[in-house]
Design a protein around this motif. Sequence first.
Motif, PDB file in Angstrom:
ATOM      1  N   GLN A  71       0.845  -1.205   0.000  1.00 13.61           N
ATOM      2  CA  GLN A  71       0.000   0.000   0.000  1.00 13.61           C
ATOM      3  C   GLN A  71       0.871   1.242   0.000  1.00 13.61           C
ATOM      4  N   GLN A  82      -4.993  12.100  -5.169  1.00 13.03           N
ATOM      5  CA  GLN A  82      -6.344  12.150  -4.567  1.00 13.03           C
ATOM      6  C   GLN A  82      -7.065  13.475  -4.771  1.00 13.03           C
ATOM      7  N   ASP A  92      -4.416   8.417  -8.792  1.00 10.44           N
ATOM      8  CA  ASP A  92      -5.797   8.191  -8.356  1.00 10.44           C
ATOM      9  C   ASP A  92      -6.384   9.530  -7.911  1.00 10.44           C
ATOM     10  N   SER A 142     -17.001   7.529  -1.366  1.00  6.50           N
ATOM     11  CA  SER A 142     -18.086   6.860  -0.635  1.00  6.50           C
ATOM     12  C   SER A 142     -17.648   6.591   0.800  1.00  6.50           C
TER      13      SER A 142
HETATM   14  N1  SAH Z   1      -2.521   2.665  -1.000  1.00  8.87           N
HETATM   15  C1  SAH Z   1      -2.962   3.376  -2.118  1.00  8.87           C
HETATM   16  C2  SAH Z   1      -4.434   3.279  -2.446  1.00  8.87           C
HETATM   17  C3  SAH Z   1      -5.231   2.066  -2.172  1.00  8.87           C
HETATM   18  S1  SAH Z   1      -6.951   2.222  -2.456  1.00  8.87           S
HETATM   19  C4  SAH Z   1      -2.638   4.828  -1.873  1.00  8.87           C
HETATM   20  O1  SAH Z   1      -2.171   5.210  -0.843  1.00  8.87           O
HETATM   21  O2  SAH Z   1      -2.893   5.631  -2.715  1.00  8.87           O
HETATM   22  C5  SAH Z   1      -7.055   2.696  -4.161  1.00  8.87           C
HETATM   23  C6  SAH Z   1      -7.755   3.979  -4.403  1.00  8.87           C
HETATM   24  O3  SAH Z   1      -9.126   3.898  -4.041  1.00  8.87           O
HETATM   25  C7  SAH Z   1      -7.253   5.156  -3.594  1.00  8.87           C
HETATM   26  O4  SAH Z   1      -6.088   5.703  -4.126  1.00  8.87           O
HETATM   27  C8  SAH Z   1      -8.409   6.118  -3.655  1.00  8.87           C
HETATM   28  O5  SAH Z   1      -8.322   6.947  -4.777  1.00  8.87           O
HETATM   29  C9  SAH Z   1      -9.614   5.206  -3.789  1.00  8.87           C
HETATM   30  N2  SAH Z   1     -10.407   5.188  -2.562  1.00  8.87           N
HETATM   31  C10 SAH Z   1     -10.049   4.709  -1.364  1.00  8.87           C
HETATM   32  N3  SAH Z   1     -11.040   4.885  -0.458  1.00  8.87           N
HETATM   33  C11 SAH Z   1     -12.050   5.503  -1.107  1.00  8.87           C
HETATM   34  C12 SAH Z   1     -13.357   5.945  -0.726  1.00  8.87           C
HETATM   35  N4  SAH Z   1     -13.809   5.822   0.517  1.00  8.87           N
HETATM   36  N5  SAH Z   1     -14.138   6.529  -1.666  1.00  8.87           N
HETATM   37  C13 SAH Z   1     -13.690   6.670  -2.934  1.00  8.87           C
HETATM   38  N6  SAH Z   1     -12.477   6.267  -3.350  1.00  8.87           N
HETATM   39  C14 SAH Z   1     -11.657   5.687  -2.457  1.00  8.87           C
END
Ligand code: SAH
Length: 445
Positions: A200, A264, A302, A336
């Motif tokens: 991660q 993000q 992301d 979400s």
């Molecule tokens: N470890 C990685 C991400 C893992 S989850 C990091 O640190 O970036 C993969 C992606 O899902 C995240 O980068 C984020 O953009 C998305 N994500 C995670 N939780 C979320 C949520 N509650 N709602 C929407 N997107 C989410």
Amino acid sequence: MKRVFLKTFGCQMNEYDSERMLALLAGEYVPCEAPEEADLILINTCSVRRKAEEKVYSLVGRFRHLKARRPEVVVGVCGCVAQQEGERLVKRMPHVDLVLGTQNVHRLPEALREIEKGRRPLVLTEMRRDFVPPLILPSPDGRRPVKAQVTIMQGCDNFCSYCVVPYVRGREVSRPPEDILKEIECLVERGVREVTLLGQNVNSYGKKEPGFPTFAELIRLVAEIPGLWRIRFTTSHPKDLSEDLMRAFAEVDKLCEHLHLPVQSGSTRILRRMNRGYTRDEYLEKVRRLREICPEIALTTDIIVGFPGETEEDFRETLSLLEEVRFDEIFSFKYSDRPYARAREFSDKVPEEVKAERLERVHELQARITQEINRSYIGKTVEVLVEGPSETRPELLTGRTRTNHVVNFSAPEGLDLKGALVYVLIKDTGKHSLRGEYLKTVKGP
Ligand code: SAH
Ligand code: SF4
Ligand code: F3S
């Protein structure tokens, strides 16, 4: 031989765990394509967004009739939803025989023996702070993949306020370098040429374990394995992206020029509420430095739209960051609420239709940028590791550039190129891929 139907959702770490489960079952079970033919059904689940979790319930629910007809079929749920829901899952779905949490993958064979003895349902979701996943070597099963993934660390300590992962994967623990190297050597013996190191937050590899190499050092150790041609890794947290790691892109030949660096949001105010630990400017400065060290590097990211409290102005900062960085590709999601995650308590939620509209705008902008970047490849010669025939166009071969772009290309008939490193001349682009023609073989197969 018994048959196992295994379906995987979620991230590469889940794909890796699925491979380990198949390795544990090898000799007793062979994979099959349809749940109706299976003696064992395993669903490896993801809980990162609400939609992902809903998918699990609807799929597992569909096996109720199958189980009624053939009670001897074993139905197991593993992965992050299994970890999150535990006992609740079997209460809601009594036809589930096994709930296997993220730190219990290695206990699958033992669990199946117990179930055979009639001890069901079985819920194995214990977690420990210092859990180190045991070494499970990949099984020789005739599939001869060209690329593979290896988890180098488990869990996460970052607690971004929207994220469930630290709760379902546990605390950050690094695997011993000897295990990692042994596993990759074994994969290379089986014909693997490209490995992706998974975690991660790979950049904090070894930080908690005295005597372990740093992540940049680990990459250099992996690069010494003969017969391995390419190294990738994911994911790197921007706050921990070190100068040392950036330099590895320029200095380690085998390390491919692609970095997934999840931003993000482009708004410092939102980043702070997300508990990300960097500002917009700090992120941009890392990107600038990275491109200075390795100008050809491809970046992906992301994006979350509609995080609680995100105003139109905050959102525009995300759009402007996309314009400024020009990522090769992005993965964007509507926020979400997740169980345990702090942001679910935030009161200023963004309405669903606003999230949808923002996601649309992000898609539109990025589609243009991706297309422009793809077009800039036309006329260039790229190095591609050939994975085999394209799934959608079997008359073409498919593989990826070092910058992680998918290339579909034509080659003279009768040439067996799977597993070879070849040069391809790019002639055209698709929406998410490049199109080209085979020029010559650099290495292998
Ligand atoms: N470890 C990685 C991400 C893992 S989850 C990091 O640190 O970036 C993969 C992606 O899902 C995240 O980068 C984020 O953009 C998305 N994500 C995670 N939780 C979320 C949520 N509650 N709602 C929407 N997107 C989410
Ligand atoms: Fe989730 Fe943040 Fe950890 Fe990534 S770094 S897994 S987004 S808590
Ligand atoms: Fe999903 Fe678990 Fe990966 S929640 S993204 S499968 S770590």
